[in-house]
Design an enzyme around this catalytic site. Structure first.
Site, PDB file in Angstrom:
ATOM      1  CE  LYS A 148      19.552  -8.942 -10.459  1.00  0.00           C
ATOM      2  NZ  LYS A 148      20.360 -10.129 -10.752  1.00  0.00           N
ATOM      3  CG  ASN A 181      22.994 -15.309 -15.426  1.00  0.00           C
ATOM      4  OD1 ASN A 181      22.965 -14.180 -15.908  1.00  0.00           O
ATOM      5  ND2 ASN A 181      22.127 -16.255 -15.800  1.00  0.00           N
ATOM      6  CE1 TYR A 222      16.068  -8.560 -11.389  1.00  0.00           C
ATOM      7  CE2 TYR A 222      16.427  -6.236 -11.848  1.00  0.00           C
ATOM      8  CZ  TYR A 222      16.677  -7.560 -12.125  1.00  0.00           C
ATOM      9  OH  TYR A 222      17.549  -7.883 -13.142  1.00  0.00           O
ATOM     10  CB  VAL A 271      20.845 -20.910  -6.962  1.00  0.00           C
ATOM     11  CG1 VAL A 271      21.582 -21.605  -8.087  1.00  0.00           C
ATOM     12  CG2 VAL A 271      19.975 -19.775  -7.475  1.00  0.00           C
ATOM     13  CB  ILE A 330      20.158  -7.680 -21.622  1.00  0.00           C
ATOM     14  CG1 ILE A 330      21.222  -6.906 -20.828  1.00  0.00           C
ATOM     15  CG2 ILE A 330      20.788  -8.698 -22.574  1.00  0.00           C
ATOM     16  CD1 ILE A 330      22.217  -6.102 -21.628  1.00  0.00           C
ATOM     17  N   GLY A 360      21.679 -20.445 -13.828  1.00  0.00           N
ATOM     18  CA  GLY A 360      20.678 -19.935 -14.770  1.00  0.00           C
ATOM     19  C   GLY A 360      21.223 -19.844 -16.176  1.00  0.00           C
ATOM     20  CB  ALA A 361      23.847 -21.584 -17.853  1.00  0.00           C
ATOM     21  CB  SER A 362      18.368 -23.207 -19.157  1.00  0.00           C
ATOM     22  OG  SER A 362      17.780 -22.337 -18.211  1.00  0.00           O
TER      23      SER A 362
HETATM   24  P1  NAP Z   1      15.973 -15.077 -18.102  1.00  0.00           P
HETATM   25  O1  NAP Z   1      16.065 -15.074 -19.585  1.00  0.00           O
HETATM   26  O2  NAP Z   1      14.647 -14.908 -17.453  1.00  0.00           O
HETATM   27  O3  NAP Z   1      16.663 -16.430 -17.556  1.00  0.00           O
HETATM   28  C1  NAP Z   1      16.708 -16.688 -16.198  1.00  0.00           C
HETATM   29  C2  NAP Z   1      17.600 -17.876 -15.924  1.00  0.00           C
HETATM   30  O4  NAP Z   1      17.669 -18.084 -14.501  1.00  0.00           O
HETATM   31  C3  NAP Z   1      17.069 -19.172 -16.513  1.00  0.00           C
HETATM   32  O5  NAP Z   1      18.157 -19.954 -16.934  1.00  0.00           O
HETATM   33  C4  NAP Z   1      16.374 -19.837 -15.317  1.00  0.00           C
HETATM   34  O6  NAP Z   1      16.334 -21.261 -15.410  1.00  0.00           O
HETATM   35  C5  NAP Z   1      17.308 -19.419 -14.199  1.00  0.00           C
HETATM   36  N1  NAP Z   1      16.705 -19.475 -12.863  1.00  0.00           N
HETATM   37  C6  NAP Z   1      15.612 -18.817 -12.399  1.00  0.00           C
HETATM   38  N2  NAP Z   1      15.377 -19.138 -11.108  1.00  0.00           N
HETATM   39  C7  NAP Z   1      16.358 -20.005 -10.744  1.00  0.00           C
HETATM   40  C8  NAP Z   1      16.653 -20.702  -9.553  1.00  0.00           C
HETATM   41  N3  NAP Z   1      15.904 -20.558  -8.446  1.00  0.00           N
HETATM   42  N4  NAP Z   1      17.729 -21.539  -9.518  1.00  0.00           N
HETATM   43  C9  NAP Z   1      18.494 -21.695 -10.630  1.00  0.00           C
HETATM   44  N5  NAP Z   1      18.259 -21.064 -11.800  1.00  0.00           N
HETATM   45  C10 NAP Z   1      17.199 -20.234 -11.853  1.00  0.00           C
HETATM   46  O7  NAP Z   1      16.900 -13.923 -17.473  1.00  0.00           O
HETATM   47  P2  NAP Z   1      18.055 -13.026 -18.133  1.00  0.00           P
HETATM   48  O8  NAP Z   1      17.422 -11.818 -18.701  1.00  0.00           O
HETATM   49  O9  NAP Z   1      18.960 -13.858 -18.951  1.00  0.00           O
HETATM   50  O10 NAP Z   1      18.796 -12.544 -16.800  1.00  0.00           O
HETATM   51  C11 NAP Z   1      19.955 -13.186 -16.281  1.00  0.00           C
HETATM   52  C12 NAP Z   1      20.498 -12.341 -15.128  1.00  0.00           C
HETATM   53  O11 NAP Z   1      20.791 -11.034 -15.593  1.00  0.00           O
HETATM   54  C13 NAP Z   1      19.503 -12.176 -13.984  1.00  0.00           C
HETATM   55  O12 NAP Z   1      20.185 -12.184 -12.748  1.00  0.00           O
HETATM   56  C14 NAP Z   1      18.916 -10.810 -14.234  1.00  0.00           C
HETATM   57  O13 NAP Z   1      18.442 -10.209 -13.049  1.00  0.00           O
HETATM   58  C15 NAP Z   1      20.127 -10.088 -14.793  1.00  0.00           C
HETATM   59  N6  NAP Z   1      19.796  -8.906 -15.581  1.00  0.00           N
HETATM   60  C16 NAP Z   1      19.031  -8.998 -16.707  1.00  0.00           C
HETATM   61  C17 NAP Z   1      18.734  -7.852 -17.432  1.00  0.00           C
HETATM   62  C18 NAP Z   1      17.907  -7.878 -18.673  1.00  0.00           C
HETATM   63  O14 NAP Z   1      17.580  -6.786 -19.188  1.00  0.00           O
HETATM   64  N7  NAP Z   1      17.530  -9.022 -19.202  1.00  0.00           N
HETATM   65  C19 NAP Z   1      19.214  -6.608 -16.988  1.00  0.00           C
HETATM   66  C20 NAP Z   1      19.983  -6.559 -15.841  1.00  0.00           C
HETATM   67  C21 NAP Z   1      20.278  -7.709 -15.146  1.00  0.00           C
HETATM   68  P3  NAP Z   1      15.093 -22.060 -16.132  1.00  0.00           P
HETATM   69  O15 NAP Z   1      15.267 -21.820 -17.613  1.00  0.00           O
HETATM   70  O16 NAP Z   1      15.304 -23.486 -15.743  1.00  0.00           O
HETATM   71  O17 NAP Z   1      13.828 -21.441 -15.604  1.00  0.00           O
END
Ligand code: NAP
Length: 246
Positions: free
Chosen positions: A158, A89, A154, A63, A187, A11-13
């Site tokens: 986690k 991630n 969720y 994944v 975040i 999920g690094a895009s």
């Molecule tokens: P985000 O901006 O929604 O990005 C999600 C990423 O995951 C995207 O790169 C997406 O790819 C990828 N993804 C989704 N489903 C996937 C799959 N089945 N296989 C491979 N890749 C997949 O999320 P984020 O906020 O950066 O969160 C990243 C991590 O941190 C997550 O695990 C989230 O639960 C955790 N987190 C986030 C927060 C927060 O406040 N943002 C807080 C706590 C924990 P595409 O671009 O191709 O869709």
């Protein structure tokens, strides 16, 4: 420095994963940029890394699917020769109160967030055991520690990641592999951009440092755990939440 090391970041895009990939590349690692939908965003992360003289490759894989995770790991090994760092991630949300939550929404969140991490670990661990070294970093959430109304699926995924982290740390520590988790708070990414401003302001009030976190705040902690400086840390959950869960 991570020169000569290879990292897979799922999920690094976008968002946190993108920041982690750029930070690991900044430390000298070759980075596999995994994504599932947004090819052009993933390719732009690769370009950004290459522009700064680093090595990166975008690989599409869901994944949550065992075989796609296998191909992701095999592609990384083939492209760069080893897999030294795995950052699980990739994550999704399908929020709702439990009385209204569909079975599908429960299953999908568990499949991506928890099973996805298992799938990647399952294919990376044999390589790391052979190398007798490796770093696995799972991105969990403070919600996995304290729960959250409307996020039972969720939070369960986690919390499950934390159990996976601790068990795996015990299982493969003797092979020189560390396994840790990072628990971000609130975040600013696409995942949280849809939330009302009022809700964000209220969240800030509950954060000791009085600001929301940035993807770089999380990426810095990942770089530390991936580095030699964290060699004696395993099985831990490090909160990067500005004091939100205190
Ligand atoms: P985000 O901006 O929604 O990005 C999600 C990423 O995951 C995207 O790169 C997406 O790819 C990828 N993804 C989704 N489903 C996937 C799959 N089945 N296989 C491979 N890749 C997949 O999320 P984020 O906020 O950066 O969160 C990243 C991590 O941190 C997550 O695990 C989230 O639960 C955790 N987190 C986030 C927060 C927060 O406040 N943002 C807080 C706590 C924990 P595409 O671009 O191709 O869709």
């Amino acid at each position: 420095m991570l020169k000569g090391k290879t990292a897979i970041v799922t999920g690094a895009s976008r968002g946190i994963g993108r920041a982690i990939a750029l930070a690991l590349a900044g430390e000298g690692a070759a980075v596999v940029i995994n994504y599932v939908n947004n090819r052009s965003l993933a390719e732009s992360v690769v370009q950004e890394i290459e522009k700064s003289g680093g090595k990166a490759l975008a690989v599409c894989a869901d994944v949550s699917l065992f075989q796609e995770a296998e191909t992701l790991v095999a592609t990384a090994k083939e492209a760069f020769g080893s897999v030294d760092i795995l950052v699980n991630n990739a994550g999704v949300t399908r929020d709702g109160l439990i009385m209204r939550m569909s079975e599908e929404d429960f299953d999908r969140v568990l499949q991506v967030n928890l099973k996805g991490a298992f799938n990647c670990c399952r294919h990376v661990v044999p390589l790391m055991v052979k190398q007798r070294s490796g770093r696995i970093i799972n991105i969990t959430s403070i919600v996995g520690l304290v729960g959250n109304a409307g996020q039972a699926n969720y939070a369960a995924s986690k919390a499950g990641l934390i159990g996976l982290t601790k068990s795996l740390a015990k299982e493969i520590g003797s092979r020189g592999i560390t396994v840790n988790a990072i628990a971000p708070g609130f975040i600013e990414t696409d995942m949280t951009s849809g939330l009302a401003d009022k809700l964000k302001e209220a969240a800030k009030e509950n954060i000791a440092l009085k600001r929301l976190g940035t993807p770089d705040d999380v990426a810095n902690a990942v770089c530390f755990l991936a580095s030699e400086k964290a060699a004696y840390i395993t099985g831990q959950v490090i909160s990067v939440d500005g004091g939100m869960a205190l």
